[in-house]
Design an enzyme around this catalytic site. Structure first.
Site, PDB file in Angstrom:
ATOM      1  N   ARG A 174       0.831  -1.231   0.000  1.00 11.81           N
ATOM      2  CA  ARG A 174       0.000   0.000   0.000  1.00 11.81           C
ATOM      3  C   ARG A 174       0.857   1.270   0.000  1.00 11.81           C
ATOM      4  O   ARG A 174       0.519   2.270   0.645  1.00 11.81           O
ATOM      5  CB  ARG A 174      -0.942   0.047   1.205  1.00 11.81           C
ATOM      6  CG  ARG A 174      -1.843  -1.123   1.339  1.00 11.81           C
ATOM      7  CD  ARG A 174      -2.886  -1.225   0.238  1.00 11.81           C
ATOM      8  NE  ARG A 174      -3.620  -2.445   0.405  1.00 11.81           N
ATOM      9  CZ  ARG A 174      -3.278  -3.614  -0.154  1.00 11.81           C
ATOM     10  NH1 ARG A 174      -2.241  -3.694  -0.973  1.00 11.81           N
ATOM     11  NH2 ARG A 174      -3.971  -4.693   0.070  1.00 11.81           N
ATOM     12  N   SER A 223     -10.354  -0.711   4.565  1.00 15.21           N
ATOM     13  CA  SER A 223      -9.458  -0.869   5.715  1.00 15.21           C
ATOM     14  C   SER A 223      -8.783   0.461   6.031  1.00 15.21           C
ATOM     15  O   SER A 223      -8.211   1.087   5.149  1.00 15.21           O
ATOM     16  CB  SER A 223      -8.389  -1.913   5.414  1.00 15.21           C
ATOM     17  OG  SER A 223      -8.999  -3.175   5.296  1.00 15.21           O
ATOM     18  N   GLU A 293      -3.757   3.438   6.488  1.00 15.73           N
ATOM     19  CA  GLU A 293      -3.661   3.203   5.048  1.00 15.73           C
ATOM     20  C   GLU A 293      -4.362   4.355   4.322  1.00 15.73           C
ATOM     21  O   GLU A 293      -3.972   4.747   3.230  1.00 15.73           O
ATOM     22  CB  GLU A 293      -4.344   1.867   4.743  1.00 15.73           C
ATOM     23  CG  GLU A 293      -4.379   1.489   3.289  1.00 15.73           C
ATOM     24  CD  GLU A 293      -5.030   0.115   3.064  1.00 15.73           C
ATOM     25  OE1 GLU A 293      -4.800  -0.818   3.851  1.00 15.73           O
ATOM     26  OE2 GLU A 293      -5.771   0.001   2.081  1.00 15.73           O
TER      27      GLU A 293
HETATM   28  C1  LIG Z   1     -15.492  -0.672   0.763  1.00 15.78           C
HETATM   29  C2  LIG Z   1     -14.044  -0.467   0.409  1.00 15.78           C
HETATM   30  C3  LIG Z   1     -13.242  -1.578   0.195  1.00 15.78           C
HETATM   31  C4  LIG Z   1     -11.889  -1.380  -0.138  1.00 15.78           C
HETATM   32  N1  LIG Z   1     -11.119  -2.483  -0.364  1.00 15.78           N
HETATM   33  C5  LIG Z   1      -9.831  -2.321  -0.721  1.00 15.78           C
HETATM   34  C6  LIG Z   1      -9.011  -3.462  -0.981  1.00 15.78           C
HETATM   35  O1  LIG Z   1      -9.442  -4.602  -0.959  1.00 15.78           O
HETATM   36  N2  LIG Z   1      -7.715  -3.238  -1.301  1.00 15.78           N
HETATM   37  C7  LIG Z   1      -7.182  -1.993  -1.388  1.00 15.78           C
HETATM   38  O2  LIG Z   1      -5.988  -1.853  -1.706  1.00 15.78           O
HETATM   39  N3  LIG Z   1      -7.930  -0.889  -1.134  1.00 15.78           N
HETATM   40  C8  LIG Z   1      -9.237  -1.036  -0.814  1.00 15.78           C
HETATM   41  N4  LIG Z   1     -10.000   0.067  -0.547  1.00 15.78           N
HETATM   42  C9  LIG Z   1      -9.369   1.415  -0.567  1.00 15.78           C
HETATM   43  C10 LIG Z   1      -9.415   2.116  -1.925  1.00 15.78           C
HETATM   44  O3  LIG Z   1     -10.498   1.644  -2.721  1.00 15.78           O
HETATM   45  C11 LIG Z   1      -8.113   1.960  -2.693  1.00 15.78           C
HETATM   46  O4  LIG Z   1      -7.032   2.522  -1.965  1.00 15.78           O
HETATM   47  C12 LIG Z   1      -8.166   2.611  -4.072  1.00 15.78           C
HETATM   48  O5  LIG Z   1      -6.996   2.274  -4.791  1.00 15.78           O
HETATM   49  C13 LIG Z   1      -8.279   4.137  -4.024  1.00 15.78           C
HETATM   50  O6  LIG Z   1      -8.607   4.580  -5.341  1.00 15.78           O
HETATM   51  P1  LIG Z   1      -9.384   5.953  -5.559  1.00 15.78           P
HETATM   52  O7  LIG Z   1      -9.507   6.177  -7.017  1.00 15.78           O
HETATM   53  O8  LIG Z   1     -10.659   5.964  -4.799  1.00 15.78           O
HETATM   54  O9  LIG Z   1      -8.353   6.956  -4.939  1.00 15.78           O
HETATM   55  P2  LIG Z   1      -8.646   8.253  -4.048  1.00 15.78           P
HETATM   56  O10 LIG Z   1      -9.217   7.849  -2.740  1.00 15.78           O
HETATM   57  O11 LIG Z   1      -9.406   9.237  -4.852  1.00 15.78           O
HETATM   58  O12 LIG Z   1      -7.150   8.745  -3.811  1.00 15.78           O
HETATM   59  C14 LIG Z   1      -6.260   7.955  -3.030  1.00 15.78           C
HETATM   60  C15 LIG Z   1      -4.839   8.530  -3.167  1.00 15.78           C
HETATM   61  O13 LIG Z   1      -4.403   8.361  -4.513  1.00 15.78           O
HETATM   62  C16 LIG Z   1      -4.054   9.621  -5.081  1.00 15.78           C
HETATM   63  N5  LIG Z   1      -4.419   9.572  -6.496  1.00 15.78           N
HETATM   64  C17 LIG Z   1      -5.634   9.360  -7.052  1.00 15.78           C
HETATM   65  N6  LIG Z   1      -5.545   9.378  -8.387  1.00 15.78           N
HETATM   66  C18 LIG Z   1      -4.251   9.623  -8.696  1.00 15.78           C
HETATM   67  C19 LIG Z   1      -3.527   9.777  -9.914  1.00 15.78           C
HETATM   68  N7  LIG Z   1      -4.125   9.682 -11.103  1.00 15.78           N
HETATM   69  N8  LIG Z   1      -2.188  10.027  -9.852  1.00 15.78           N
HETATM   70  C20 LIG Z   1      -1.566  10.117  -8.653  1.00 15.78           C
HETATM   71  N9  LIG Z   1      -2.200  10.007  -7.470  1.00 15.78           N
HETATM   72  C21 LIG Z   1      -3.525   9.754  -7.487  1.00 15.78           C
HETATM   73  C22 LIG Z   1      -4.881  10.636  -4.294  1.00 15.78           C
HETATM   74  O14 LIG Z   1      -4.322  11.927  -4.365  1.00 15.78           O
HETATM   75  C23 LIG Z   1      -4.797  10.042  -2.906  1.00 15.78           C
HETATM   76  O15 LIG Z   1      -3.565  10.343  -2.297  1.00 15.78           O
HETATM   77  C24 LIG Z   1     -11.357  -0.082  -0.242  1.00 15.78           C
HETATM   78  C25 LIG Z   1     -12.186   1.029  -0.039  1.00 15.78           C
HETATM   79  C26 LIG Z   1     -13.516   0.835   0.274  1.00 15.78           C
HETATM   80  C27 LIG Z   1     -14.403   2.036   0.458  1.00 15.78           C
END
Ligand SMILES: Cc1cc2nc3c(=O)[nH]c(=O)nc-3n(C[C@H](O)[C@H](O)[C@H](O)COP(=O)(O)OP(=O)(O)OC[C@H]3O[C@@H](n4cnc5c(N)ncnc54)[C@H](O)[C@@H]3O)c2cc1C
Length: 302
Positions: A174, A223, A293
């Site tokens: 992560r 998480s 995380e």
């Molecule tokens: C119900 C639920 C279940 C989940 N299960 C998992 C799981 O199984 N495994 C897991 O790893 N995560 C999980 N997550 C967490 C999350 O979905 C992941 O971390 C996901 O990768 C975040 O993507 P996002 O587009 O929503 O990013 P955001 O939340 O919008 O951003 C997260 C970070 O990434 C940065 N970011 C976003 N886009 C870019 C880009 N294009 N370039 C550079 N930086 C960028 C943002 O600035 C921020 O720092 C879960 C979340 C929820 C709500």
């Protein structure tokens, strides 16, 4: 409060909003307004927008907001939204898939399976974008995003686009460290040819497993803490009796202790204080310092 779509600078084709409520763009459903919020029309438009920005303007990249805690005061800078904007995806070569950073992980997983490519099934239940998955090295059920990345393209504040390969990044659990001041535009994932129907069945199985073990249908960020080496954050939190513990509208989930849910009227501040409370209690009672995380954004509107 949304005050409407503003006139963008000459030549820009995206949508610029002022005072956009970020609670509408985060899965915790909390967070105050962004001073400015930009939805680029495409990569070229994004590059032009970035070139025109004041170099001192704070920037926040937003995918689906599924790993972000935005303060109640909001973000005193510009948010760039990729989801729904940078969303092109196509097969590339024999085993590759090209996707822009705003493509959702779920869409990519299903697209790959339909193409008869296997290895991306783990992405199906991650409710974020591929840009967020790259930034976080998102993973589940033993699969990790960067294990499949062949190459990415990044963009910087001057709108310069660069091709990069995994060796340019220090990738961990992560955690991804690359060149500062570059963000992910798109990627190519390298998968394996295989049985697409079996991959689709695996996706359904993984989604069922999630529904059985995690709170669904309530606002959360998944998480909250990384699992410490050789242990599980959920086990530690449960062991100190915090399952169900609440501060304001934020609660440690009864179903999965590493989830904090918004029970309806939580503020970002409730969630932030609950995170700190959990960290302190776990450290005092077990000696383990949990590492969040979720990304906590600072930069309240001044
Ligand atoms: C119900 C639920 C279940 C989940 N299960 C998992 C799981 O199984 N495994 C897991 O790893 N995560 C999980 N997550 C967490 C999350 O979905 C992941 O971390 C996901 O990768 C975040 O993507 P996002 O587009 O929503 O990013 P955001 O939340 O919008 O951003 C997260 C970070 O990434 C940065 N970011 C976003 N886009 C870019 C880009 N294009 N370039 C550079 N930086 C960028 C943002 O600035 C921020 O720092 C879960 C979340 C929820 C709500």
């Amino acid at each position: 409060m949304t005050v409407g779509t503003l006139q963008t600078a000459v030549g820009l084709r995206g949508e610029l909003r002022e005072g956009e409520p970020l609670a509408q763009h985060t899965t915790w459903r909390v967070g105050g307004p962004a001073r400015r919020f930009y939805r680029p029309a495409d990569t070229e438009d994004l590059a032009a927008f970035l070139r025109g920005l004041d170099p001192a303007e704070p920037l926040l990249w937003l995918g689906l907001g599924s790993n972000l805690l935005v303060p109640d005061a909001g973000f005193a800078g510009t948010v760039i939204q990729t989801q729904g904007c940078l969303s092109r995806m196509q097969r590339q070569g024999a085993n590759g898939i090209f996707a822009e950073s705003g493509v959702s992980c779920a869409k990519l997983a299903r697209f790959a399976a339909r193409q008869g490519l296997v290895g991306a099934e783990f992405l199906a239940g991650i409710p974020g974008t591929m840009g967020g998955a790259l930034a976080m090295n998102a993973g589940a059920w033993g699969g990790e995003t960067w294990a499949h990345v062949a190459r990415v393209r990044t963009i910087d504040r001057q709108g310069r686009v660069r091709a990069r390969v995994p060796a340019d990044y220090a990738v961990g659990y992560r955690e991804v460290k690359g060149k500062a001041g570059e963000w992910f535009l798109d990627l190519v994932l390298e998968l394996r040819q295989g049985d697409g129907e079996a991959a689709m069945a695996r996706i359904r199985e993984l989604l069922d497993q999630r529904a059985r073990t995690q709170p669904t249908g309530v606002p959360s960020c998944g998480s909250v803490f990384r699992n410490p080496p050789g242990d599980h954050a959920a086990r530690l939190i449960e062991s100190v009796g915090l399952k169900g513990f609440r501060i304001g509208g934020a609660q440690v989930s009864e179903r999965h202790a590493n989830f904090i849910i918004n029970t309806g009227d939580a503020r970002a501040d409730d969630i932030g204080r609950l995170i700190e409370h959990v960290m302190l209690a776990v450290e005092q009672r077990t000696g383990v310092r949990l590492v969040p995380e979720v990304r906590r954004i600072d930069g309240g509107i001044k």
